[in-house]
Every structure is written in C-alpha cells, then in structure tokens.
Write an enzyme that holds these catalytic residues in place. Sequence first.
Site, PDB file in Angstrom:
ATOM      1  CG  HIS A 235     -39.507  -0.942 -11.846  1.00 39.15           C
ATOM      2  ND1 HIS A 235     -38.339  -1.142 -12.550  1.00 39.15           N
ATOM      3  CD2 HIS A 235     -40.445  -1.707 -12.470  1.00 39.15           C
ATOM      4  CE1 HIS A 235     -38.557  -1.975 -13.559  1.00 39.15           C
ATOM      5  NE2 HIS A 235     -39.822  -2.330 -13.530  1.00 39.15           N
TER       6      HIS A 235
ATOM      7  CE  LYS B 111     -29.540   9.988 -13.181  1.00 38.23           C
ATOM      8  NZ  LYS B 111     -29.566   8.538 -13.189  1.00 38.23           N
ATOM      9  NE  ARG B 112     -38.802   9.443 -12.867  1.00 37.43           N
ATOM     10  CZ  ARG B 112     -38.963   9.107 -11.591  1.00 37.43           C
ATOM     11  NH1 ARG B 112     -39.653   9.884 -10.775  1.00 37.43           N
ATOM     12  NH2 ARG B 112     -38.448   7.982 -11.128  1.00 37.43           N
TER      13      ARG B 112
ATOM     14  CE  LYS C  75     -34.877   9.248 -11.231  1.00 38.44           C
ATOM     15  NZ  LYS C  75     -34.183   7.936 -11.294  1.00 38.44           N
TER      16      LYS C  75
ATOM     17  CB  THR D   6     -31.239   1.486 -17.578  1.00 37.34           C
ATOM     18  OG1 THR D   6     -32.212   2.519 -17.740  1.00 37.34           O
ATOM     19  CG2 THR D   6     -31.905   0.235 -17.021  1.00 37.34           C
TER      20      THR D   6
ATOM     21  CE  LYS E 293     -30.620   3.203 -21.379  1.00 38.59           C
ATOM     22  NZ  LYS E 293     -31.811   4.053 -21.172  1.00 38.59           N
TER      23      LYS E 293
END
Length: 816
Positions: A358, A549-550, A555, A657, A661
Amino acid sequence: MKFDRRDRRDRSDHTALTALNYHLLTTVGVSPNEATPSDLMRAVAHESRQQLAERWVHTQAAERAAKVRRVYYLSMEFLIGRSLGNALAALGLRDDAAAAVQAHARRLEDVEEQESDAALGNGGLGRLAACFLDSMATLGLPSFGYGIRYEYGMFAQDILDGRQVEHPDPWLADGTPWEFPRAGIDVPVHFGGWVEQRGEVSVWHPAGEVRAKACDMVVPGHGTRHVGTLRMWKPAAPAHIDLRAFNSGDYARAAEVKNEFENISWVLYPNDSTPAGRELRLRQEYFFVAASAHDIVSRHLAEHGSLDNLAEKVAIHLNDTHPAIAVAELMRLLVDQHAFSWADAWTQCRRVFSYTNHTLMPEALETWPVGLLHHVLPRHLQIILRINHDFLVEAAHHRPGDDDFLRRLSLIEEAGERRVRMAHLAIVGSHKVNGVSALHSTLLVKTIFADFASLYPERFTNVTNGVTPRRWLAQANPSLAALIDGSIGSGWRQELDRLRDLGPQSDNADFRAAFARVKLANKERLAAWMARELGLTIDPGSLFDVQVKRIHEYKRQLLNLLHVVTRYHAILRDPRADWVPRTVIFAGKAASSYHMAKQIIRLIHDVGAVVNSDPVVGGRLKVVFVPNYGVSIAERIMPAADLSEQISTAGTEASGTGNMKLALNGALTIGTEDGANIEIRDQVGEASIFLFGHKTHEIAELNRGGYQPLRLYEGDARLKAVLDAIAGGRFSPEEPDRYRGVIDALLWGGDHYKLLADYDSYLAAQQRVDALFRDGEGWVRHAIANVAGMGAFSSDRSVGTYASQIWNMQPRAPQR
C-alpha cells in the site's frame, strides 16, 4: 420487520412492530412505552442480528460440508463504521424497520445515530478491508477476516484552541449488539524466552503467554443469503489478578499481570516513538497473526485431517506488512508442531500467502530491529534468518557476484541498526504481490521492488482498489440512489458497471434538475449538521470543496491551505469581484506523534478563524475543520461534496478510495496524476476532472536537477505573500513564529513533497473549477458523468479479480 417462517416463537402477529416490541421487552429489558432512541436501536439491531445469524449458521454449515477453499484476510484494521443500516439493507428490512420505529414516534435515521462507529480502524487501509469483506460476502466467497478487537481504537480527536487533542474512543462502553463472543475458542499466544536446539529440532521456551479469545461479527452479503465472518481477537491474561497481592492490599500490583497482557488490544497503532510503544505494536501484530494462524490450521485439520493439502484449501492474504510475521508463524507451526520438513513447509507457505502493498515510500515500509524481534519472538527471528539465507542463495544464482543486488534483496537491513524488512519477508513468502492502482503497481516493479521483480516477474500484478456501492451510494446517499433507480433500475448495487447507462441522462434537463436538487438537499443536510454540532453557519449554495483523509505531508493539506490564503488575499484586494462562494472542508486525524501534521491542523484552524470572521470576505470563503473524522461523518460529507481534493505529490499515493467515494456521489476531482486519479480520468473523461501538477517522472527529474524552492518563492508574488503571511504571524498574531517551522520546511528544508512546484498549476486548476461552477448546468453534466463513470471502481470488481487471479477461487455471479 417480518420474521423468517422458520422462526419458532409462538406468536401469530409477525409484524415489524411486534418484533421490535418483543426485543425491547426480552432483549433490551425495557417497556416499549418507555423506550429511548438507544433502546430502539438495540432492539432493531437484535432482530436484524437474529435473522443474519440464521443465514450465517447455514453458510458456515454448508461450507464445512462442502470442504470449500477459503480466503483468510489478515488486516490490522477493519473500519466498518455502523452496522445497523448495512444489516437492514442486506435483509431488505429498512422500510419495515422505519415503520416500526415510527410507531414509537421516532425516525429511523435518528435511531441509527445512536450506534457508535466501531473503532476497529483509522483510515483508507481499514475502510478498504471493510469494503472487501462486504464484497466477499456479496460474491459468495467463503471467507474470514481476521483482526484485533480494539477497546478504544486509535483515538477520538477533539480540537482545543485549534490543537488536536487525543482522547480514548470508548466505542464499547455500552457494549455492541453485533458481537458474538466465542467462549470455546481460546488460543495461547507466546512471547519472549529462548530457543533450544535439539539436533535438527528447535524448541521454543517462551517466557510469557496471553490467551486470544475470539469475538465474531457477521458480514452480510447483499442480494444473497451468504454471510461472511469478521473474527477479532481479544487478549486475556492467563491469571487475571495476583490474589495474594490483592488480599494484602497491593491492588496495583495485583492487576499488573492483567494489564501487561491485555493492553495489546487497548488502542490501534500505539505511539511508537518510545521503545515500549514499538514493542507493544510488535506484540499486537504477532498476537492477532498467531491466533489467526492457529485458527486456520485447526479448522483445516478438523475438515481435512491433514495439512498436506493446506495450499489447496487455504489462501491467506496479507493486507499490508502488519501481518507479515504470519509467514514465519506458519513456518513455525508446520515445522515445529506438525513435523513438516523445512522444504515442504516452505512450499506450502509460498502457495498459501499473497500480499498487497500500500505504499511507494521506502520510509513507510515496516521494519523491526533485530534486537527487538529477538527479545519478543526469538524463534521467529531464527526462522526469518533461515528464510533469508536460503533466499539469498537462490538470488545469487540470478546475478553471480553482485553483492549490492543481494544487499538490496536481503530480508535484513545491515546498515546501521540491523532491522528485519517486513515487506521483503511478505514478498519472498508469497506467490503473488499486488499494487492497488495501475500507476502504483507499475512503480512498484520499477522502483522500490525492482530487484524482486527481476527475480520473480510473474509474481507481481495489479488490483485497483474499489469501494462498496451498497455503503457509499445506496446507504450514504439514498436520494441519489433513488434517482438512479428511477432511471436505470436497481441492479447497479450488485453490478456497478450498469452506471454507464446513466451517461445519456446528462443531456436530460429534467434529470439534471433532479440531480441538482439531490445535491443541494445533501448540502443543506450537512450545513444543518455543522450548525448543530460545530456552531458554524455555511452557505449550502457555495461550492463545497472537500479534503477528508489522514493528515499527512504527502497528501498536501498544506497546498490546499496555500490556495485558501491566496484566495483570501485576492478577495481582500478586490472584494467587489464576482467571487464564487466556496466552503473549504477539511477532516482527518494526525498520528499522535506526528508534529508537522498537528501543526497543519492548527494552521487550518488559525486560517479559518481569520477568514471566517473577516467582514470584507462576507462569507464568500469559509474554512471548516470537522473533528473526529470517521465512517459516519464521511457518510454525511461525501454526498454533499462538489469538489474532491486528491492532491498528493505524484508517485506517493498508492491508490486512494476517498477519490472513488466522492466521485461516486457526484463530486468532481481536482487532483494530480497519482494513484487511482489516473484511472478515474480514463473512466469519466478528461473534461470531467481537473488535473494539475508535475507527473511522477517530472518529480523525479526535479529531484535529480537540484530542486530549489526558494527560487519559486522569490519569483511568484502571490506565493511569497502567502508564505510571508503565514510565517510572519498574520494568522497567529499572539505567537508570530508559530508556523515559521512549517514554512522553513518548504523554503529551506527542500519542500520534499513539492508543494511550491505545483502551486501555480494548482491555482490555475482552481480557476477552472470556478469557471465551471459558475456554469451550473455544465457542472451538473460533469457531475453526472462522474457518477456514470464509476462502475470500474466497485470493490466487487476488485475482489473478483483477487479471487480469480490471486486466490484461485470462483466468485458467485451477481444475482439479477
């Protein structure tokens, strides 16, 4: 709720209300007239649980009788969220339940709110695992998920003066109606001690033991009576208290033994910045792996009487490296306890295991100090060292005399502190290794695992991630689901590819208007929730710009925030311009020891405090941080989002993901060519996504060419003004230097994730967003195109690919 005809209770009126009142009286223990929303939730859950249990028992009996091949999915996280809505949907009981609850003057939605999110995971890894369990059950695959029954999960996030504060998340404080404790399943798990060599036989003499007790949760399939199993392990000390110490009044010492062992399941990912935290995390991983391996072997022996055919009937999948110690554990069971030769045991292992990677970032690949492994699991270290020796002998034949090649492949990192590379163990011990998007899988074999790919090219493959449409569209967005049903029927719930039939509706003015009404209603619902829970007033007519998100530097929540400040400055310069109103929504947790991520959260709050209260802005720009992000909050945010921020540095996000969504719910993506964004673009079309920034190979060229972020700062007046404002205390006047370290990391620390390199391109993409949002009809057309293009991103497709290409299993065809 209608009972199954096989229900033997002596009642003639099998209505939903009768069932509800029965459980209020006999299960919950309250008078129906006095039932609270929490009581109603438990009563509805117990009726659903009963019906699912009947299906579950039948499923297990049928699989035992057929001696089926099973897949066992090992994961540290299963972020399943709430179970009631999913159970009602799978049983087809939602309307009945709503009517029964209505008879008590309650709304089903309010009753469902009483259920706590199961704190069994944190981010995308755990939510992916939950989606996969849903799809395994729906596709009829004989399967077990294995994990840990965390008492408190990771943590509950609170915000105090803009700072993240961590609290325990007591999701089990009032129990859960969804758990089935398995009193007869009690597995000993050992730690420490030493290994005695008796000729060719190794005997492990452990120093400590904890018992692993099984707690099961049902995983209902949709459109089928098949029910899967999530088995979680709960530790129990062999002796709960030292009674002699207790009787002498030394109560703290009396409980030491219990706490020493049972802390294994207290929290997900204990802070590993201390030696004790690192040891606890290793104990966690081995605890659930050892219990699971024992359970798998015991089940196989009960059904087949021999382990010689283990690989024919068992597939064990490693979700990331956390369960990678399972390779050594299965070898230990086969060799030490079942008298397999080393060669035969290794053949079985390699056929049984498969591994999903991952991450592309070498620093994120899990390693353990050899000394710690020797202290906690001495026999397993011995096994790993032998696996490594044999593997390197094999590899040496591939490139004779290339010592650098062997050092890169070795399961042991020899430079500095000797460490065991768990990803290497997983690769060597598996017959298949997959990435989770086309780009990620390509980069795996070209970069971090290139040496392994040269040895085993047939071992590497791709399975792009997916999400379950039952949870993330049908349940999270019932209004949109109903609109889609009216257009193309309801079959998309099991065959998401059918969404492609929605494409022509983008030219239908009536459908576009209905689609827009659904989106606005979802935005109004979220705005009302934020007003109630956060005390914030936001404009449902504004563009909802969402990054949930985290919190992590790669990110790039900070890049998003740089755009917010740039927009703020622009509004101040020209407040009379025709600005597109925008609400920028952030949510996510920072790891408890991750200082920079916590600083970014605080900066989001400080920027929001200034922007949201500035009368010149006049509400045309709002910044919102939603605390304690989890599945239930995501189910509110995803249907309301207009814009999906997927802006990681190219080459760092494996898949994502959340991007799937959000697009499934009609949000347009602004993102880099990273992870699954590329495949989303291919499905929805270039015009329906806002791509920007350097590509993966261009990022690599920047690194090779001596990237100089200071030049970008000096050459762009907008960027300079933004960074100077943050570093100079514009948003933290009471502590002007609060964020100097954040900005120094960009200007002087190398800007590792290339925020400044992508800043100009990102702003240009945001201008394209504004332009399209002004064209309301045009925006809706592209939003419909996003929904219609998401058929490829069902977790049913992902799991079907795993089954046929990796697990050697045949999924059930979707029921029509």
